[in-house]
Design an enzyme around this catalytic site. Sequence first.
Site, PDB file in Angstrom:
ATOM      1  N   HIS A 270      67.783  50.423  36.740  1.00 25.70           N
ATOM      2  CA  HIS A 270      67.165  50.739  38.031  1.00 25.70           C
ATOM      3  C   HIS A 270      68.050  50.247  39.191  1.00 25.70           C
ATOM      4  O   HIS A 270      68.411  51.019  40.088  1.00 25.70           O
ATOM      5  CB  HIS A 270      65.782  50.076  38.083  1.00 25.70           C
ATOM      6  CG  HIS A 270      65.040  50.289  39.365  1.00 25.70           C
ATOM      7  ND1 HIS A 270      64.066  51.247  39.508  1.00 25.70           N
ATOM      8  CD2 HIS A 270      65.128  49.677  40.576  1.00 25.70           C
ATOM      9  CE1 HIS A 270      63.586  51.217  40.746  1.00 25.70           C
ATOM     10  NE2 HIS A 270      64.217  50.262  41.411  1.00 25.70           N
ATOM     11  N   GLU A 271      68.426  48.990  39.144  1.00 27.52           N
ATOM     12  CA  GLU A 271      69.236  48.428  40.239  1.00 27.52           C
ATOM     13  C   GLU A 271      70.619  49.077  40.280  1.00 27.52           C
ATOM     14  O   GLU A 271      71.181  49.274  41.356  1.00 27.52           O
ATOM     15  CB  GLU A 271      69.352  46.903  40.110  1.00 27.52           C
ATOM     16  CG  GLU A 271      68.025  46.139  40.116  1.00 27.52           C
ATOM     17  CD  GLU A 271      67.104  46.447  41.295  1.00 27.52           C
ATOM     18  OE1 GLU A 271      67.613  46.808  42.378  1.00 27.52           O
ATOM     19  OE2 GLU A 271      65.869  46.353  41.124  1.00 27.52           O
ATOM     20  N   GLU A 300      65.084  55.104  46.338  1.00 26.54           N
ATOM     21  CA  GLU A 300      64.273  54.928  45.137  1.00 26.54           C
ATOM     22  C   GLU A 300      64.467  56.119  44.185  1.00 26.54           C
ATOM     23  O   GLU A 300      64.359  55.963  42.965  1.00 26.54           O
ATOM     24  CB  GLU A 300      62.805  54.767  45.529  1.00 26.54           C
ATOM     25  CG  GLU A 300      61.913  54.207  44.450  1.00 26.54           C
ATOM     26  CD  GLU A 300      62.187  52.741  44.095  1.00 26.54           C
ATOM     27  OE1 GLU A 300      62.970  52.073  44.811  1.00 26.54           O
ATOM     28  OE2 GLU A 300      61.627  52.280  43.089  1.00 26.54           O
TER      29      GLU A 300
END
Lengths: 506, 506
Positions: A270-271, A300
């Site tokens: 995700h990061e 996002e």
Amino acid sequence: MIKRMSKTFEKLQPYLDKSMALQTARNLFEWDNQTAAPFEAGEYTSKVIGILSDEYMKSLVNDDVRKYLKKLQDKKEQDELTETEKAIIKELAKTYEQLESIPPEEYRAFNELTSISNRAWMKAKKNNNYEDFAPYLKKVIEYKKKFAAYRVKGKQKPYEVLLSDYEECFMIDELDIFFDKVKKEIIPLLQEVGKKAETIDKSYNYLSYDVEQQREFCKYLSGYIGFDFNRGVIAESAHPFTLQLHNHDVRITDRYIENNLESAMFSIIHESGHALYEMNIDDAITQTMVGGGASMGMHESQSRFYENNIARSKEFWEPIYDKLVKAYKTNLATIDLDHFILGINKAAPSLIRTEADELSYCIHILIRYELEKMIFAEEVSVEELSKAWNQKYQEYMGISPSTDTEGILQDTHWSWGEFGYFPSYAIGTAVAAQLYACMMDKMPLSDYLKTGNLTPIRDFLREHIHKFGAVKNTNEILKDVCGEEFNADYYIKYLKNKYTKLYHLS
Amino acid sequence: MIKRMSKTFEKLQPYLDKSMALQTARNLFEWDNQTAAPFEAGEYTSKVIGILSDEYMKSLVNDDVRKYLKKLQDKKEQDELTETEKAIIKELAKTYEQLESIPPEEYRAFNELTSISNRAWMKAKKNNNYEDFAPYLKKVIEYKKKFAAYRVKGKQKPYEVLLSDYEECFMIDELDIFFDKVKKEIIPLLQEVGKKAETIDKSYNYLSYDVEQQREFCKYLSGYIGFDFNRGVIAESAHPFTLQLHNHDVRITDRYIENNLESAMFSIIHESGHALYEMNIDDAITQTMVGGGASMGMHESQSRFYENNIARSKEFWEPIYDKLVKAYKTNLATIDLDHFILGINKAAPSLIRTEADELSYCIHILIRYELEKMIFAEEVSVEELSKAWNQKYQEYMGISPSTDTEGILQDTHWSWGEFGYFPSYAIGTAVAAQLYACMMDKMPLSDYLKTGNLTPIRDFLREHIHKFGAVKNTNEILKDVCGEEFNADYYIKYLKNKYTKLYHLS
């Protein structure tokens, strides 16, 4: 090099540079605070950050900048600007309006309040007592209402002022349509999947996984999807996050939990998705006001794209699952790839947003969106919020938290006054699905994944999204890359297809 | 709380605060650059640091500060100031003079030059070719001469302007006396010890020592002498250093070499000595212009005190040597404490300053001092420097480097224009010996060490030295704590006694 034509922009430049430098310094302090600073540094370092923040404010809000900005918004001056410069002026106008609309003493008082309010939230969460936090939350909300009132324009609703700080393309009308679809389509799907998924044995995920080994494998995963370690670093913090100083210095953190294999792996992916965005922003616009991602929602979309659409697919794991098994032989020896894929996609109604699966995630956001809308439409009092929260969970999830800690106190956002932020999480997730559908059309995405060749995916995102930074907004990007603006149907369709196939639903 | 009486000082305060915040930010960037930043960040981050440096300069050098400073230097206004405020004004005047004396464009050009010059030095050192570096060094020296000329006062010599930036109490007259003693007393002692020490087998020190174990033991040592991990952190960097944001955030680094036991241990003790100084500065003066150590010399006295006087003594190791042996059983099982103490005090003429033993160290500094004095008295050309370096080593050490890498190119200081810095290393070492002698009189120092009770030592230094920061200078501190100003005889005596005893010299 493009010849600079606008003398006015030239005069503005030193102010922009100064604000950039001060903002970069604040970012570094933030990074350092989360990853390196000693325990007792806070009080004294706060003083430094306070002064840098004041200077940041002064570097933008002053008579010179006001004058140049006004001039540069004129039609005649606009004609002399490049597209990037126009975007910078637009962004500056927005930032300027935000900064100038609030009297400095109120802004300072609000910042002091949120720092106290956040501590009150932490304590209340620990003690499972919403009543102790409510008075602080009430004050924070009063400030946010006041600040929104300063900025509200025409028929705009106060909540929309807050929404626009995170994602300017989606106001209440658009969000209502989006969340209606979520309500109608995803809620019943989740209930159906929930029942079927119960039988999947995921106990392997909660065995003991050596933290050093996790660290190493997560670093591998990050590099695998394209994180450039010459331009970025990975550190550790209590909650994973991404932060950049500029496009050549992008930092992510992870948190390693011994008894949870998935947690750190999907966090780092995700990061890394966020990080790829920042690393791929064009050199010409990094360190300018449009040198970050287009919006919270768009950002996002990039993290969720890698976390969900890519890394929760079977194709992604096909070439590397052996490596994972090898790293954790005793735990995973009997878990085959199909079992693992069912495991990482196990879905059910849940109470905690940050631990939610891909399917229930947007329902957590739906609930927060509806509550925030009610708060700013004066339809619910702060005192009633905990009850309203639990009712919404009962209504949409079919389960309800038995404690405030698992309920309204779970998220930090409101304690900081971050209202209007949550919807961008769901929008981002939906944008990711739309991009995924469009990329499936445009490239042999599955083949790339199956053969462990993720470079074309990263390159596509760089060329069509990342490099533009905030020069284009979310809808402009989607229009250019997919041929149409945001359309939630891709997201609904993606989830339905995926889970129908995984769980052999009729 | 002391009531602030001076209105003028009140008006000056915001400027001091701003410069403090900008300086703290620069320090954090420096820390981050050495310990965390990704490889390719440099170019873009430099831009940020450049802007922050300009702002730092502007926060101090401006008409308002000039006016307030002038006013506050008046007798009448001085009477209204506290001792701390007086010290701040004195420090500000000094900093102001330094900053204002140099035209900003020359200062910027010099900074650009040193950054290039440092790279040229690194390359020349790698290629063992002084000639490639000489042209850059020549330019750097020209600038330093020019800058010194701007600031020189009365009968002051240009070199003394540079010396005063690091240690204001010791100008050429004092240093000449000091180094004469070194020459007369230490050079023959080193020769004598060198012959005796040859027979000491130190091969155990160069076996393989697990780096993770070293990390852990060094952390233990740092805490053992009093480093407060709530107010400080240890990280890793290519060269060990100490850096503080304020007295509640003091950071040190170490470097771990697998085949050298001593290196990391004595580095961490050295840096911890610096760190204790900064951690123990009074809360009331941290984040002011006198909130750091009194001078480079005084700072070095604290690191050398712990590194040499304390940690190279048998008493220090008595209570903890077992722990060291336990950590490295296979390597140290046959090395008893007496052998280890001879090992860490093995001395001989040497070529590399940073690897020098306690005895030969000051001779390395003597050589640099004499060369720097010659440079600024126009007695040697840059072209002749390498030859002059080798001649001095031959004369004072009895050995001479066979390459420039081991000779004039070994230190980074000159490439940055840091002339006048080296003497403070030797002065600090001598101050440490004077403090040691005085503390031996005032407390049962040996007993404290033997029983592993280092708290009274740290407390003594805090109460008599550390807490004052830069409110007092080196001689004022020595006068107050030892009853007399700097006296090099303690140092000479200390070295003679120590080595006579260790090596049973007649």
